[in-house]
Scaffold this motif. Structure first.
Motif, PDB file in Angstrom:
ATOM      1  N   THR A   1       0.849  -1.192   0.000  1.00 27.79           N
ATOM      2  CA  THR A   1       0.000   0.000   0.000  1.00 27.79           C
ATOM      3  C   THR A   1       0.881   1.238   0.000  1.00 27.79           C
ATOM      4  O   THR A   1       1.834   1.326   0.779  1.00 27.79           O
ATOM      5  N   ALA A   2       0.593   2.186  -0.881  1.00 26.45           N
ATOM      6  CA  ALA A   2       1.387   3.416  -0.972  1.00 26.45           C
ATOM      7  C   ALA A   2       1.432   4.120   0.375  1.00 26.45           C
ATOM      8  O   ALA A   2       0.419   4.252   1.065  1.00 26.45           O
ATOM      9  N   GLY A   3       2.641   4.578   0.741  1.00 29.97           N
ATOM     10  CA  GLY A   3       2.804   5.326   1.985  1.00 29.97           C
ATOM     11  C   GLY A   3       2.943   4.475   3.230  1.00 29.97           C
ATOM     12  O   GLY A   3       3.060   5.005   4.334  1.00 29.97           O
ATOM     13  N   ILE A   4       2.957   3.142   3.068  1.00 30.93           N
ATOM     14  CA  ILE A   4       3.071   2.218   4.198  1.00 30.93           C
ATOM     15  C   ILE A   4       4.422   1.509   4.139  1.00 30.93           C
ATOM     16  O   ILE A   4       4.865   1.084   3.067  1.00 30.93           O
ATOM     17  N   SER A   5       5.071   1.390   5.280  1.00 27.97           N
ATOM     18  CA  SER A   5       6.378   0.714   5.328  1.00 27.97           C
ATOM     19  C   SER A   5       6.552   0.016   6.675  1.00 27.97           C
ATOM     20  O   SER A   5       5.766   0.201   7.597  1.00 27.97           O
TER      21      SER A   5
ATOM     22  N   ILE B   1      -2.002   9.714   7.467  1.00 28.77           N
ATOM     23  CA  ILE B   1      -3.044   8.896   8.075  1.00 28.77           C
ATOM     24  C   ILE B   1      -3.968   8.302   7.017  1.00 28.77           C
ATOM     25  O   ILE B   1      -4.555   7.234   7.215  1.00 28.77           O
ATOM     26  N   THR B   2      -4.086   8.964   5.868  1.00 29.31           N
ATOM     27  CA  THR B   2      -4.910   8.422   4.784  1.00 29.31           C
ATOM     28  C   THR B   2      -4.329   7.130   4.230  1.00 29.31           C
ATOM     29  O   THR B   2      -5.073   6.287   3.711  1.00 29.31           O
ATOM     30  N   ASN B   3      -3.012   6.965   4.330  1.00 30.18           N
ATOM     31  CA  ASN B   3      -2.392   5.710   3.908  1.00 30.18           C
ATOM     32  C   ASN B   3      -2.848   4.553   4.789  1.00 30.18           C
ATOM     33  O   ASN B   3      -3.065   3.435   4.305  1.00 30.18           O
ATOM     34  N   LEU B   4      -3.000   4.823   6.070  1.00 28.77           N
ATOM     35  CA  LEU B   4      -3.480   3.797   7.000  1.00 28.77           C
ATOM     36  C   LEU B   4      -4.917   3.408   6.666  1.00 28.77           C
ATOM     37  O   LEU B   4      -5.260   2.225   6.616  1.00 28.77           O
ATOM     38  N   ASN B   5      -5.758   4.400   6.407  1.00 26.39           N
ATOM     39  CA  ASN B   5      -7.132   4.105   6.005  1.00 26.39           C
ATOM     40  C   ASN B   5      -7.172   3.286   4.718  1.00 26.39           C
ATOM     41  O   ASN B   5      -8.054   2.439   4.531  1.00 26.39           O
ATOM     42  N   ALA B   6      -6.214   3.525   3.822  1.00 29.22           N
ATOM     43  CA  ALA B   6      -6.154   2.791   2.559  1.00 29.22           C
ATOM     44  C   ALA B   6      -5.887   1.304   2.787  1.00 29.22           C
ATOM     45  O   ALA B   6      -6.375   0.456   2.033  1.00 29.22           O
TER      46      ALA B   6
ATOM     47  N   SER C   1     -10.437  -6.909  -0.541  1.00 31.29           N
ATOM     48  CA  SER C   1      -9.844  -8.223  -0.820  1.00 31.29           C
ATOM     49  C   SER C   1     -10.723  -9.348  -0.298  1.00 31.29           C
ATOM     50  O   SER C   1     -10.702 -10.468  -0.822  1.00 31.29           O
ATOM     51  N   LYS C   2     -11.508  -9.077   0.716  1.00 29.49           N
ATOM     52  CA  LYS C   2     -12.381 -10.095   1.316  1.00 29.49           C
ATOM     53  C   LYS C   2     -13.842  -9.908   0.928  1.00 29.49           C
ATOM     54  O   LYS C   2     -14.722 -10.581   1.452  1.00 29.49           O
ATOM     55  N   LYS C   3     -14.092  -8.954   0.003  1.00 25.76           N
ATOM     56  CA  LYS C   3     -15.436  -8.730  -0.528  1.00 25.76           C
ATOM     57  C   LYS C   3     -16.447  -8.441   0.583  1.00 25.76           C
ATOM     58  O   LYS C   3     -17.574  -8.934   0.580  1.00 25.76           O
ATOM     59  N   ILE C   4     -16.005  -7.623   1.530  1.00 21.37           N
ATOM     60  CA  ILE C   4     -16.894  -7.163   2.589  1.00 21.37           C
ATOM     61  C   ILE C   4     -17.817  -6.093   2.016  1.00 21.37           C
ATOM     62  O   ILE C   4     -17.451  -5.363   1.104  1.00 21.37           O
ATOM     63  N   SER C   5     -19.005  -5.983   2.553  1.00 26.92           N
ATOM     64  CA  SER C   5     -20.004  -5.034   2.052  1.00 26.92           C
ATOM     65  C   SER C   5     -19.427  -3.636   1.879  1.00 26.92           C
ATOM     66  O   SER C   5     -18.741  -3.125   2.775  1.00 26.92           O
ATOM     67  N   PRO C   6     -19.669  -2.984   0.739  1.00 26.42           N
ATOM     68  CA  PRO C   6     -19.178  -1.626   0.509  1.00 26.42           C
ATOM     69  C   PRO C   6     -19.751  -0.611   1.484  1.00 26.42           C
ATOM     70  O   PRO C   6     -19.237   0.503   1.599  1.00 26.42           O
ATOM     71  N   THR C   7     -20.806  -0.975   2.204  1.00 30.48           N
ATOM     72  CA  THR C   7     -21.392  -0.052   3.179  1.00 30.48           C
ATOM     73  C   THR C   7     -20.547   0.049   4.443  1.00 30.48           C
ATOM     74  O   THR C   7     -20.758   0.954   5.261  1.00 30.48           O
ATOM     75  N   ILE C   8     -19.594  -0.871   4.615  1.00 33.80           N
ATOM     76  CA  ILE C   8     -18.715  -0.830   5.784  1.00 33.80           C
ATOM     77  C   ILE C   8     -17.617   0.208   5.542  1.00 33.80           C
ATOM     78  O   ILE C   8     -16.756   0.025   4.679  1.00 33.80           O
ATOM     79  N   ALA C   9     -17.631   1.285   6.294  1.00 32.50           N
ATOM     80  CA  ALA C   9     -16.648   2.356   6.120  1.00 32.50           C
ATOM     81  C   ALA C   9     -15.282   1.943   6.650  1.00 32.50           C
ATOM     82  O   ALA C   9     -15.169   1.109   7.550  1.00 32.50           O
ATOM     83  N   THR C  10     -14.224   2.522   6.086  1.00 28.56           N
ATOM     84  CA  THR C  10     -12.861   2.195   6.514  1.00 28.56           C
ATOM     85  C   THR C  10     -12.023   3.438   6.814  1.00 28.56           C
ATOM     86  O   THR C  10     -10.842   3.313   7.127  1.00 28.56           O
ATOM     87  N   ASP C  11     -12.612   4.611   6.730  1.00 27.69           N
ATOM     88  CA  ASP C  11     -11.858   5.828   7.038  1.00 27.69           C
ATOM     89  C   ASP C  11     -11.998   6.138   8.530  1.00 27.69           C
ATOM     90  O   ASP C  11     -12.728   7.031   8.944  1.00 27.69           O
TER      91      ASP C  11
END
Length: 228
Positions: A92-96, A118-123, A131-141
């Motif tokens: 993921t960009a910005g993650i190391s 911090i947006t890299n972490l949300n990414a 990747s696990k095809k979880i419902s798009p309604t589940i927010a990740t930010d």
């Protein structure tokens, strides 16, 4: 980080090793979330889920093939899932500096990583969900950091997801504990969650709570922290 997932999904995939243990082994556990963030917005993330109080029970369950309709993963499968999570985050960009620690003696699982923003972490959370095809309604930010203001939000409809679980699955959350720790370069000017406690240096803040109370809305994990 308290994420929602249905039993139907859990039967199909091992979401991540940390969460599959919650449902498969119905054990007492503790979730610890820690974010260290510098004034420039870069930082470090650490997430731990600790089942050590239930290791005797888990060792017994691992000898079975199924429990409550769930397929029991082998220790090798758990390690493979952790490796996939590590690779996903590392790419993921910005993650190391991504590292997963899978302690299959005490059943403590952790992931550490550095982020540029911090947006890299949300990414990372978004990639994991997709990747696990979880419902798009589940927010990740879950996190934002702008103008000396750090926000930990909770946008997942956890009560609605919890209500869909079967009784046996609901019971795993009754004794679960939650701790969040946020550390900064600057001192804390104010914060919105009055159950949180600042450190003596006033550069860190900690929140302890009960997972079931968060689910039922009696406690909040949200916090808006303004820095000097």
């Amino acid at each position: 980080m308290i994420n929602g997932i249905t039993k139907h999904t859990m039967k199909k995939v091992y979401f991540i090793p940390l969460l599959c243990f919650v449902f498969l082994f119905q054990s007492c556990f503790e979730v610890i979330e820690e974010v260290k963030i510098k004034d420039d917005g870069s930082g470090h993330f650490n997430f731990v889920i600790n089942f050590s109080q239930s290791k005797t029970k888990i060792n017994s369950v691992l000898k079975m093939q199924k429990i409550n309709g769930y397929v029991i993963p082998s220790k090798e499968e758990i390690k493979n899932e952790a490796a996939k999570l590590e690779a996903l985050a590392q790419n993921t960009a910005g993650i190391s500096n991504v590292k997963t620690n899978i302690d299959l003696t005490n059943y403590i699982f952790a992931i550490d990583l550095d982020f540029q923003k911090i947006t890299n972490l949300n990414a990372v959370f978004l990639k994991l969900k997709n990747s696990k095809k979880i419902s798009p309604t589940i927010a990740t930010d879950y996190f934002t950091f702008n103008d000396k203001k750090f926000i930990r939000s909770q946008k997942i409809p956890i009560k609605a997801l919890y209500d869909k679980l079967e009784k046996a699955d609901k019971e795993v959350f009754q004794t679960a504990k939650y701790t969040s720790v946020y550390k900064f370069d600057s001192t804390i000017k104010s914060f919105s969650n009055k159950n949180a406690v600042t450190s003596k240096s006033n550069k860190a803040i900690k929140l302890n709570g009960s997972v079931i109370n968060v689910i039922n809305g009696n406690e909040k994990i949200e916090n808006t922290i303004t820095l000097n």
